[in-house]
Write a protein that holds these residues in place. Structure first.
Motif, PDB file in Angstrom:
ATOM      1  N   MET A 117      35.424  33.309  42.904  1.00  0.00           N
ATOM      2  CA  MET A 117      36.827  33.031  42.609  1.00  0.00           C
ATOM      3  C   MET A 117      37.395  31.768  43.546  1.00  0.00           C
ATOM      4  O   MET A 117      37.947  31.175  42.938  1.00  0.00           O
ATOM      5  N   GLU A 118      36.800  31.778  44.877  1.00  0.00           N
ATOM      6  CA  GLU A 118      37.236  30.940  45.526  1.00  0.00           C
ATOM      7  C   GLU A 118      36.588  29.473  44.963  1.00  0.00           C
ATOM      8  O   GLU A 118      37.282  28.222  45.061  1.00  0.00           O
ATOM      9  N   ARG A 119      35.506  29.467  44.361  1.00  0.00           N
ATOM     10  CA  ARG A 119      34.911  28.146  43.664  1.00  0.00           C
ATOM     11  C   ARG A 119      35.090  28.166  42.274  1.00  0.00           C
ATOM     12  O   ARG A 119      34.796  26.837  41.704  1.00  0.00           O
ATOM     13  N   TRP A 120      36.100  28.626  41.760  1.00  0.00           N
ATOM     14  CA  TRP A 120      36.379  28.798  40.233  1.00  0.00           C
ATOM     15  C   TRP A 120      37.147  27.475  39.830  1.00  0.00           C
ATOM     16  O   TRP A 120      38.154  27.244  40.639  1.00  0.00           O
ATOM     17  N   ALA A 121      36.821  26.796  39.051  1.00  0.00           N
ATOM     18  CA  ALA A 121      37.199  25.649  38.524  1.00  0.00           C
ATOM     19  C   ALA A 121      38.197  26.051  37.308  1.00  0.00           C
ATOM     20  O   ALA A 121      37.555  26.547  36.524  1.00  0.00           O
ATOM     21  N   ALA A 122      39.468  25.848  37.258  1.00  0.00           N
ATOM     22  CA  ALA A 122      40.489  26.205  36.345  1.00  0.00           C
ATOM     23  C   ALA A 122      40.068  25.478  35.143  1.00  0.00           C
ATOM     24  O   ALA A 122      39.744  24.322  35.001  1.00  0.00           O
ATOM     25  N   PRO A 123      40.059  26.206  33.789  1.00  0.00           N
ATOM     26  CA  PRO A 123      39.710  25.603  32.771  1.00  0.00           C
ATOM     27  C   PRO A 123      40.790  24.315  32.390  1.00  0.00           C
ATOM     28  O   PRO A 123      41.906  24.416  32.883  1.00  0.00           O
ATOM     29  N   PRO A 135      38.168  35.389  34.759  1.00  0.00           N
ATOM     30  CA  PRO A 135      38.984  35.407  36.108  1.00  0.00           C
ATOM     31  C   PRO A 135      39.962  36.071  36.141  1.00  0.00           C
ATOM     32  O   PRO A 135      40.257  36.706  37.215  1.00  0.00           O
ATOM     33  N   SER A 136      40.582  36.836  35.012  1.00  0.00           N
ATOM     34  CA  SER A 136      41.631  37.921  35.187  1.00  0.00           C
ATOM     35  C   SER A 136      41.156  39.103  35.726  1.00  0.00           C
ATOM     36  O   SER A 136      41.776  39.951  36.391  1.00  0.00           O
ATOM     37  N   LEU A 137      40.182  39.546  35.203  1.00  0.00           N
ATOM     38  CA  LEU A 137      39.327  40.782  35.645  1.00  0.00           C
ATOM     39  C   LEU A 137      38.944  40.536  37.203  1.00  0.00           C
ATOM     40  O   LEU A 137      39.195  41.619  37.686  1.00  0.00           O
ATOM     41  N   ALA A 138      38.463  39.323  37.510  1.00  0.00           N
ATOM     42  CA  ALA A 138      38.169  39.074  38.929  1.00  0.00           C
ATOM     43  C   ALA A 138      39.351  39.504  39.985  1.00  0.00           C
ATOM     44  O   ALA A 138      39.235  39.844  40.933  1.00  0.00           O
ATOM     45  N   VAL A 139      40.483  38.665  39.323  1.00  0.00           N
ATOM     46  CA  VAL A 139      41.671  38.707  40.354  1.00  0.00           C
ATOM     47  C   VAL A 139      42.000  40.351  40.380  1.00  0.00           C
ATOM     48  O   VAL A 139      42.369  40.552  41.487  1.00  0.00           O
ATOM     49  N   LEU A 140      42.075  40.908  39.141  1.00  0.00           N
ATOM     50  CA  LEU A 140      42.516  42.548  39.168  1.00  0.00           C
ATOM     51  C   LEU A 140      41.425  43.199  40.109  1.00  0.00           C
ATOM     52  O   LEU A 140      42.033  44.031  41.030  1.00  0.00           O
ATOM     53  N   ALA A 141      40.009  43.121  40.144  1.00  0.00           N
ATOM     54  CA  ALA A 141      39.095  43.780  40.896  1.00  0.00           C
ATOM     55  C   ALA A 141      39.348  43.575  42.570  1.00  0.00           C
ATOM     56  O   ALA A 141      39.547  44.242  43.303  1.00  0.00           O
ATOM     57  N   THR A 150      43.339  37.933  48.661  1.00  0.00           N
ATOM     58  CA  THR A 150      43.079  37.350  47.163  1.00  0.00           C
ATOM     59  C   THR A 150      44.575  36.540  46.941  1.00  0.00           C
ATOM     60  O   THR A 150      44.533  35.679  45.789  1.00  0.00           O
ATOM     61  N   LEU A 151      45.359  36.651  47.617  1.00  0.00           N
ATOM     62  CA  LEU A 151      46.732  35.842  47.329  1.00  0.00           C
ATOM     63  C   LEU A 151      46.382  34.183  46.896  1.00  0.00           C
ATOM     64  O   LEU A 151      46.769  33.827  45.914  1.00  0.00           O
ATOM     65  N   PRO A 152      45.598  33.495  47.789  1.00  0.00           N
ATOM     66  CA  PRO A 152      45.374  32.028  47.402  1.00  0.00           C
ATOM     67  C   PRO A 152      44.702  31.831  46.264  1.00  0.00           C
ATOM     68  O   PRO A 152      45.200  31.082  45.277  1.00  0.00           O
ATOM     69  N   VAL A 153      43.616  32.778  45.747  1.00  0.00           N
ATOM     70  CA  VAL A 153      42.831  32.548  44.517  1.00  0.00           C
ATOM     71  C   VAL A 153      43.865  32.980  43.339  1.00  0.00           C
ATOM     72  O   VAL A 153      43.886  32.451  42.225  1.00  0.00           O
ATOM     73  N   ALA A 154      44.618  33.931  43.535  1.00  0.00           N
ATOM     74  CA  ALA A 154      45.608  34.640  42.549  1.00  0.00           C
ATOM     75  C   ALA A 154      46.617  33.534  42.162  1.00  0.00           C
ATOM     76  O   ALA A 154      46.932  33.417  41.075  1.00  0.00           O
TER      77      ALA A 154
END
Length: 417
Positions: A117-123, A135-141, A150-154
């Motif tokens: 998620m830290e490397r995730w590039a927004a669509p 990514p929604s599932l990732a933020v939830l987990a 998780t605050l910064p990536v969220a």
């Protein structure tokens, strides 16, 4: 160890937003409970050594209280043995939540997901909303494991959601609501107020969009997106402008269950938590025990479409008109199959009659999906897939579940999202 960590976190990360958490739910009438028990038993029976391990099923089993402890144990062990390298971001997130619901250690998996998620590039702004599902599932987990980290990536995820202008997708919106609600409710004291403002603003936008998809009969989006949407609307701290009638939705879901609409294990896994008054936000709070739960007596389901000895005729078209794809075609065939047959049987008969209609399937958590027709295969990088329609309406069920009617025209259209 897991319960101790949760206990300490609940005290050390006291949040200013906890008091605003909302849970709006409605319950199943006692006389209707056997129908809910019935689909749970059906879902649990799908867990076998030969079946694809499905983390969504384990989450649903643990939230509802499993009747089949052997299936629960088997599925837990299979998911624990999963190779992280073989999992997509969404699959890894579900795997973490599933093992958390079984009180198993997920430390190494969480670290991998955090880095992803830290490397995730927004669509891009015009990319399909489905790109936000994983990514929604990732933020939830991640929120359920360490909300502070998780605050910064969220926050980056929430800003990307705001910037996206693609058509709204109920499933994605529902999971994003659960993820950001988790973050909203777990913002540590002393954190910037901008986080709460951002999450609240995005949540308000999403739930308003979900509420606009509520049909007059209570279905949200379609019958198979309703389960996740019910979870989202029951916990969001930001209420939609359009009021949601939970009891009406529950009533139509029960009617659909009685008509045999929920036979696919994955569809059951997504609706069952809401029918049991639970959501994915309850995953960290499940108490794991070894007590045997007595399996309930279940009702006999009506056959969704009565199987008759007589045959039906289905018109089947395969169509590829996408530029950049070498082989363009639009071919139609009529096939005769027994009444009550699923669409997969229609495809098999078409393939038998004409090699041009040959197809391949890929097994997924929803069952087999058609991945290739006439040597034209779906491609994630090109965002292409085979979409099935009845007339001009996309099917809401897969080829192994949908039952065509006599003289129906089914089209498989090579589509870009």
């Amino acid at each position: 160890m897991a319960w101790l960590a949760l206990f300490l976190l609940s005290h050390l990360w006291a949040t200013t937003g906890t008091s605003t958490q909302v849970r709006s739910s409605c319950s199943i009438p006692s006389g209707q409970q056997p129908w809910v028990d019935g689909i749970q038993v059906l879902m649990e029976k799908s867990v076998t050594q030969s079946a694809l391990p499905n983390p969504s099923i384990l989450i649903a089993m643990n939230l509802a209280g499993s009747y089949n402890l052997e299936a629960q144990k088997l599925l837990t062990e299979e998911l624990m043995a999963s190779n992280i390298d073989d999992l997509t971001m969404g699959q890894l997130a579900l795997n973490i939540m599933a093992l958390t619901s079984s009180c198993r250690d997920t430390g190494s998996k969480v670290s991998v997901l955090q880095r992803e998620m830290e490397r995730w590039a927004a669509p891009g702004p015009n990319d399909g909303a489905i790109a936000f599902y994983a990514p929604s599932l990732a933020v939830l987990a991640l929120c359920q494991k360490n909300s502070e980290a998780t605050l910064p990536v969220a926050a980056g995820f929430a800003k990307a959601l705001l910037a996206n202008t693609s058509p709204f997708n109920v499933d994605t919106g529902a999971v994003a609501t659960l993820a950001l609600t988790c973050m909203y409710n777990k913002i540590p004291v002393g954190s910037e107020d901008s986080y709460r403002t951002l999450f609240g603003h995005v949540l308000k936008s999403i739930v308003d969009n979900i509420s606009m998809k509520i049909q007059d009969n209570g279905i949200i989006g379609n019958i198979y997106s309703t389960g996740l949407a019910m979870q989202a609307l029951s916990v969001t701290p930001e209420q939609p402008n359009k009021k949601w009638d939970c009891e009406k939705t529950m009533a139509i879901v029960l009617d659909e269950i009685k008509q045999g609409k929920f036979q696919n294990p994955m569809s059951i896994a997504q609706i069952l938590p809401s029918l049991k008054g639970k959501t994915y936000l309850d995953v960290p709070h499940i108490t794991c025990g070894s007590g045997q739960v007595v399996s309930p007596s279940v009702p006999i389901y009506p056959t969704p479409v009565p199987t008759s000895a007589s045959n039906i005729t289905v018109t089947y078209t395969i169509n590829n008109q996408l530029r950049g794809v070498e082989l363009l075609f639009n071919e139609t065939i009529e096939v005769s199959v027994k009444g009550g047959s699923v669409l997969l049987v229609v495809l098999q008969e078409a393939q038998r009659k004409n090699p041009m209609f040959k197809f391949e399937t890929t097994m997924t958590s929803w069952g087999p999906i058609v991945s290739s027709i006439n040597n034209i295969a779906e491609n994630v990088n090109h965002k292409t897939y085979w979409q099935f329609l009845s007339g001009g309406t996309p099917l809401s069920e897969g080829v192994a579940d949908y039952v065509p009617f006599n003289h129906e025209h089914i089209t498989a259209n090579f589509t870009q999202y």
